[in-house]
Design a protein around this motif. Structure first.
Motif: not given
Ligand code: HEM
Ligand SMILES: CC(C)=CCC/C(C)=C/CC/C(C)=C/COP(=O)(O)OP(=O)(O)O
Length: 300
Positions: A28, A84, A190, A286
């Motif tokens: 993403l 991991r 989350l 998004l």
């Molecule tokens: C400090 C900011 C952010 C935090 C702490 C955060 C945290 C997380 C966490 C803990 C997950 C759970 C699954 C994993 O670890 O794969 C997740 C999933 C996800 N995040 Fe975020 N995120 C943040 C910002 C973003 C941004 C900026 C994007 C993209 C523009 C993003 C895109 C996604 C996507 C696509 C998933 C799903 C992954 C999957 O399908 O397993 N995140 N995020």
């Protein structure tokens, strides 16, 4: 003890290096960079365009590797992250550090030499922001960690735009604002259902420190300026109706889901459904909005 730990480390293979780059999250990140580039009012040479996107992917992946290098101790305490490569003992920290620094340097240098210095500068800033500001400085100290540190993940649309134009402009700045304001509802939704993981690891995420009720209210509050940033490009004349109508419809749904999360106070029992739904939808949201901003420029 350290000898025993060392003996446990199995040779890492390419899948472990891939896992270090957090490939699912980064899809993403890279997509927002690509759409930022496609939304620019110039046509970039396809080879340069491809190189720029490759550099964003390499830079983001390297930042993810450095994040995992730094916080292997935390990752070993949380169920979600225990598998991991570093906490599972399939890779030594030195390899992760070398990989992260090497790929980060490669991405910035290649962007600077092949594309332009503005895009390379913002790429470097976003890597440093994620690794130093978010991971090293804020994550273990304050529940505002993701509000400030989350800016790192909002830079890619600006990088993509700068790769195409050599400059920044109001539309990519609004797209930056959109991702910046989207991050708290995305992450706190989350965090509401993985709260015990963060509590066990001692990470001061908002639901752990301020409680569930405050987190729900904050999710609702951040959704308001996020909606403004999402819709603003249309009335400002920066995009056409294709983007505008898509933004209004998808943002209305986001606001509905956020309202459901905000009004479901702690202690009511039953399932955690509203926050799971908001988290899942935040990702599709998004993807759709950024696809729309690019489509608006090319199809409308
Ligand atoms: C400090 C900011 C952010 C935090 C702490 C955060 C945290 C997380 C966490 C803990 C997950 C759970 C699954 C994993 O670890 O794969 C997740 C999933 C996800 N995040 Fe975020 N995120 C943040 C910002 C973003 C941004 C900026 C994007 C993209 C523009 C993003 C895109 C996604 C996507 C696509 C998933 C799903 C992954 C999957 O399908 O397993 N995140 N995020
Ligand atoms: C171009 C460029 C350098 C982009 C950086 C991309 C970036 C900052 C993405 C943020 C998304 C992300 C992986 C958050 C995970 O937080 P966490 O590290 O706390 O998650 P964890 O608990 O899964 O380790």
């Amino acid at each position: 003890m350290s000898v025993a730990n060392h003996a446990l480390i199995l040779p890492a293979d390419w899948r472990d290096f891939l896992a270090l780059t957090k490939p699912r999250v980064m899809t993403l990140v890279v997509f927002t960079g690509l759409c930022g580039m496609l939304a620019a009012p110039v046509s970039i040479n396809p080879v340069l365009g491809f190189t720029a996107i490759l550099c964003i992917a390499l830079g983001a992946g390297a930042a993810g590797a450095l994040n995992q290098w730094y916080e292997a101790d935390l990752d070993s305490k949380m169920k979600r992250t225990q598998g991991r490569p570093l906490p599972a003992g399939r890779m030594d920290r030195q390899s992760a550090l070398h990989f992260g620094v090497g790929v980060a340097a490669l991405s910035v240098i290649l962007m600077g030499l092949a594309v332009n210095y503005v895009a390379a500068g913002i790429l470097l800033l976003s890597i440093l922001f994620y690794v130093l500001v978010y991971t090293v400085w804020l994550k273990r100290r304050t529940p505002q960690n993701i509000v400030i540190g989350g800016a790192a993940g909002a830079f890619p649309p600006l990088i993509g735009w700068a790769a195409a134009t050599g400059d920044v402009a109001l539309l990519p700045v609004l797209l930056f604002g959109l991702v910046f304001l989207w991050t708290p509802p995305h992450f706190w939704a989350l965090a509401l259902f993985v709260k015990t993981d963060y509590a066990n690891a001692g990470v001061p995420m908002l639901p752990v420190v301020a409680g569930e009720k405050t987190t729900r209210v904050q999710i609702g509050l951040y959704t308001i300026p996020m909606a403004v940033a999402a819709i603003a490009p249309w009335p400002l004349g920066l995009t056409g109706a294709l983007y505008g109508i898509t933004a209004v419809a998808t943002t209305a749904l986001f606001a509905l889901f956020a309202l459901q999360v905000a009004t479901r106070m702690a202690g009511e029992g039953d399932t955690m459904k509203p926050e799971k739904r908001l988290f899942a939808y935040s990702i599709s949201y998004l993807f759709i909005l950024f696809a729309a901003v690019a489509a608006d420029r090319w199809l409308a």
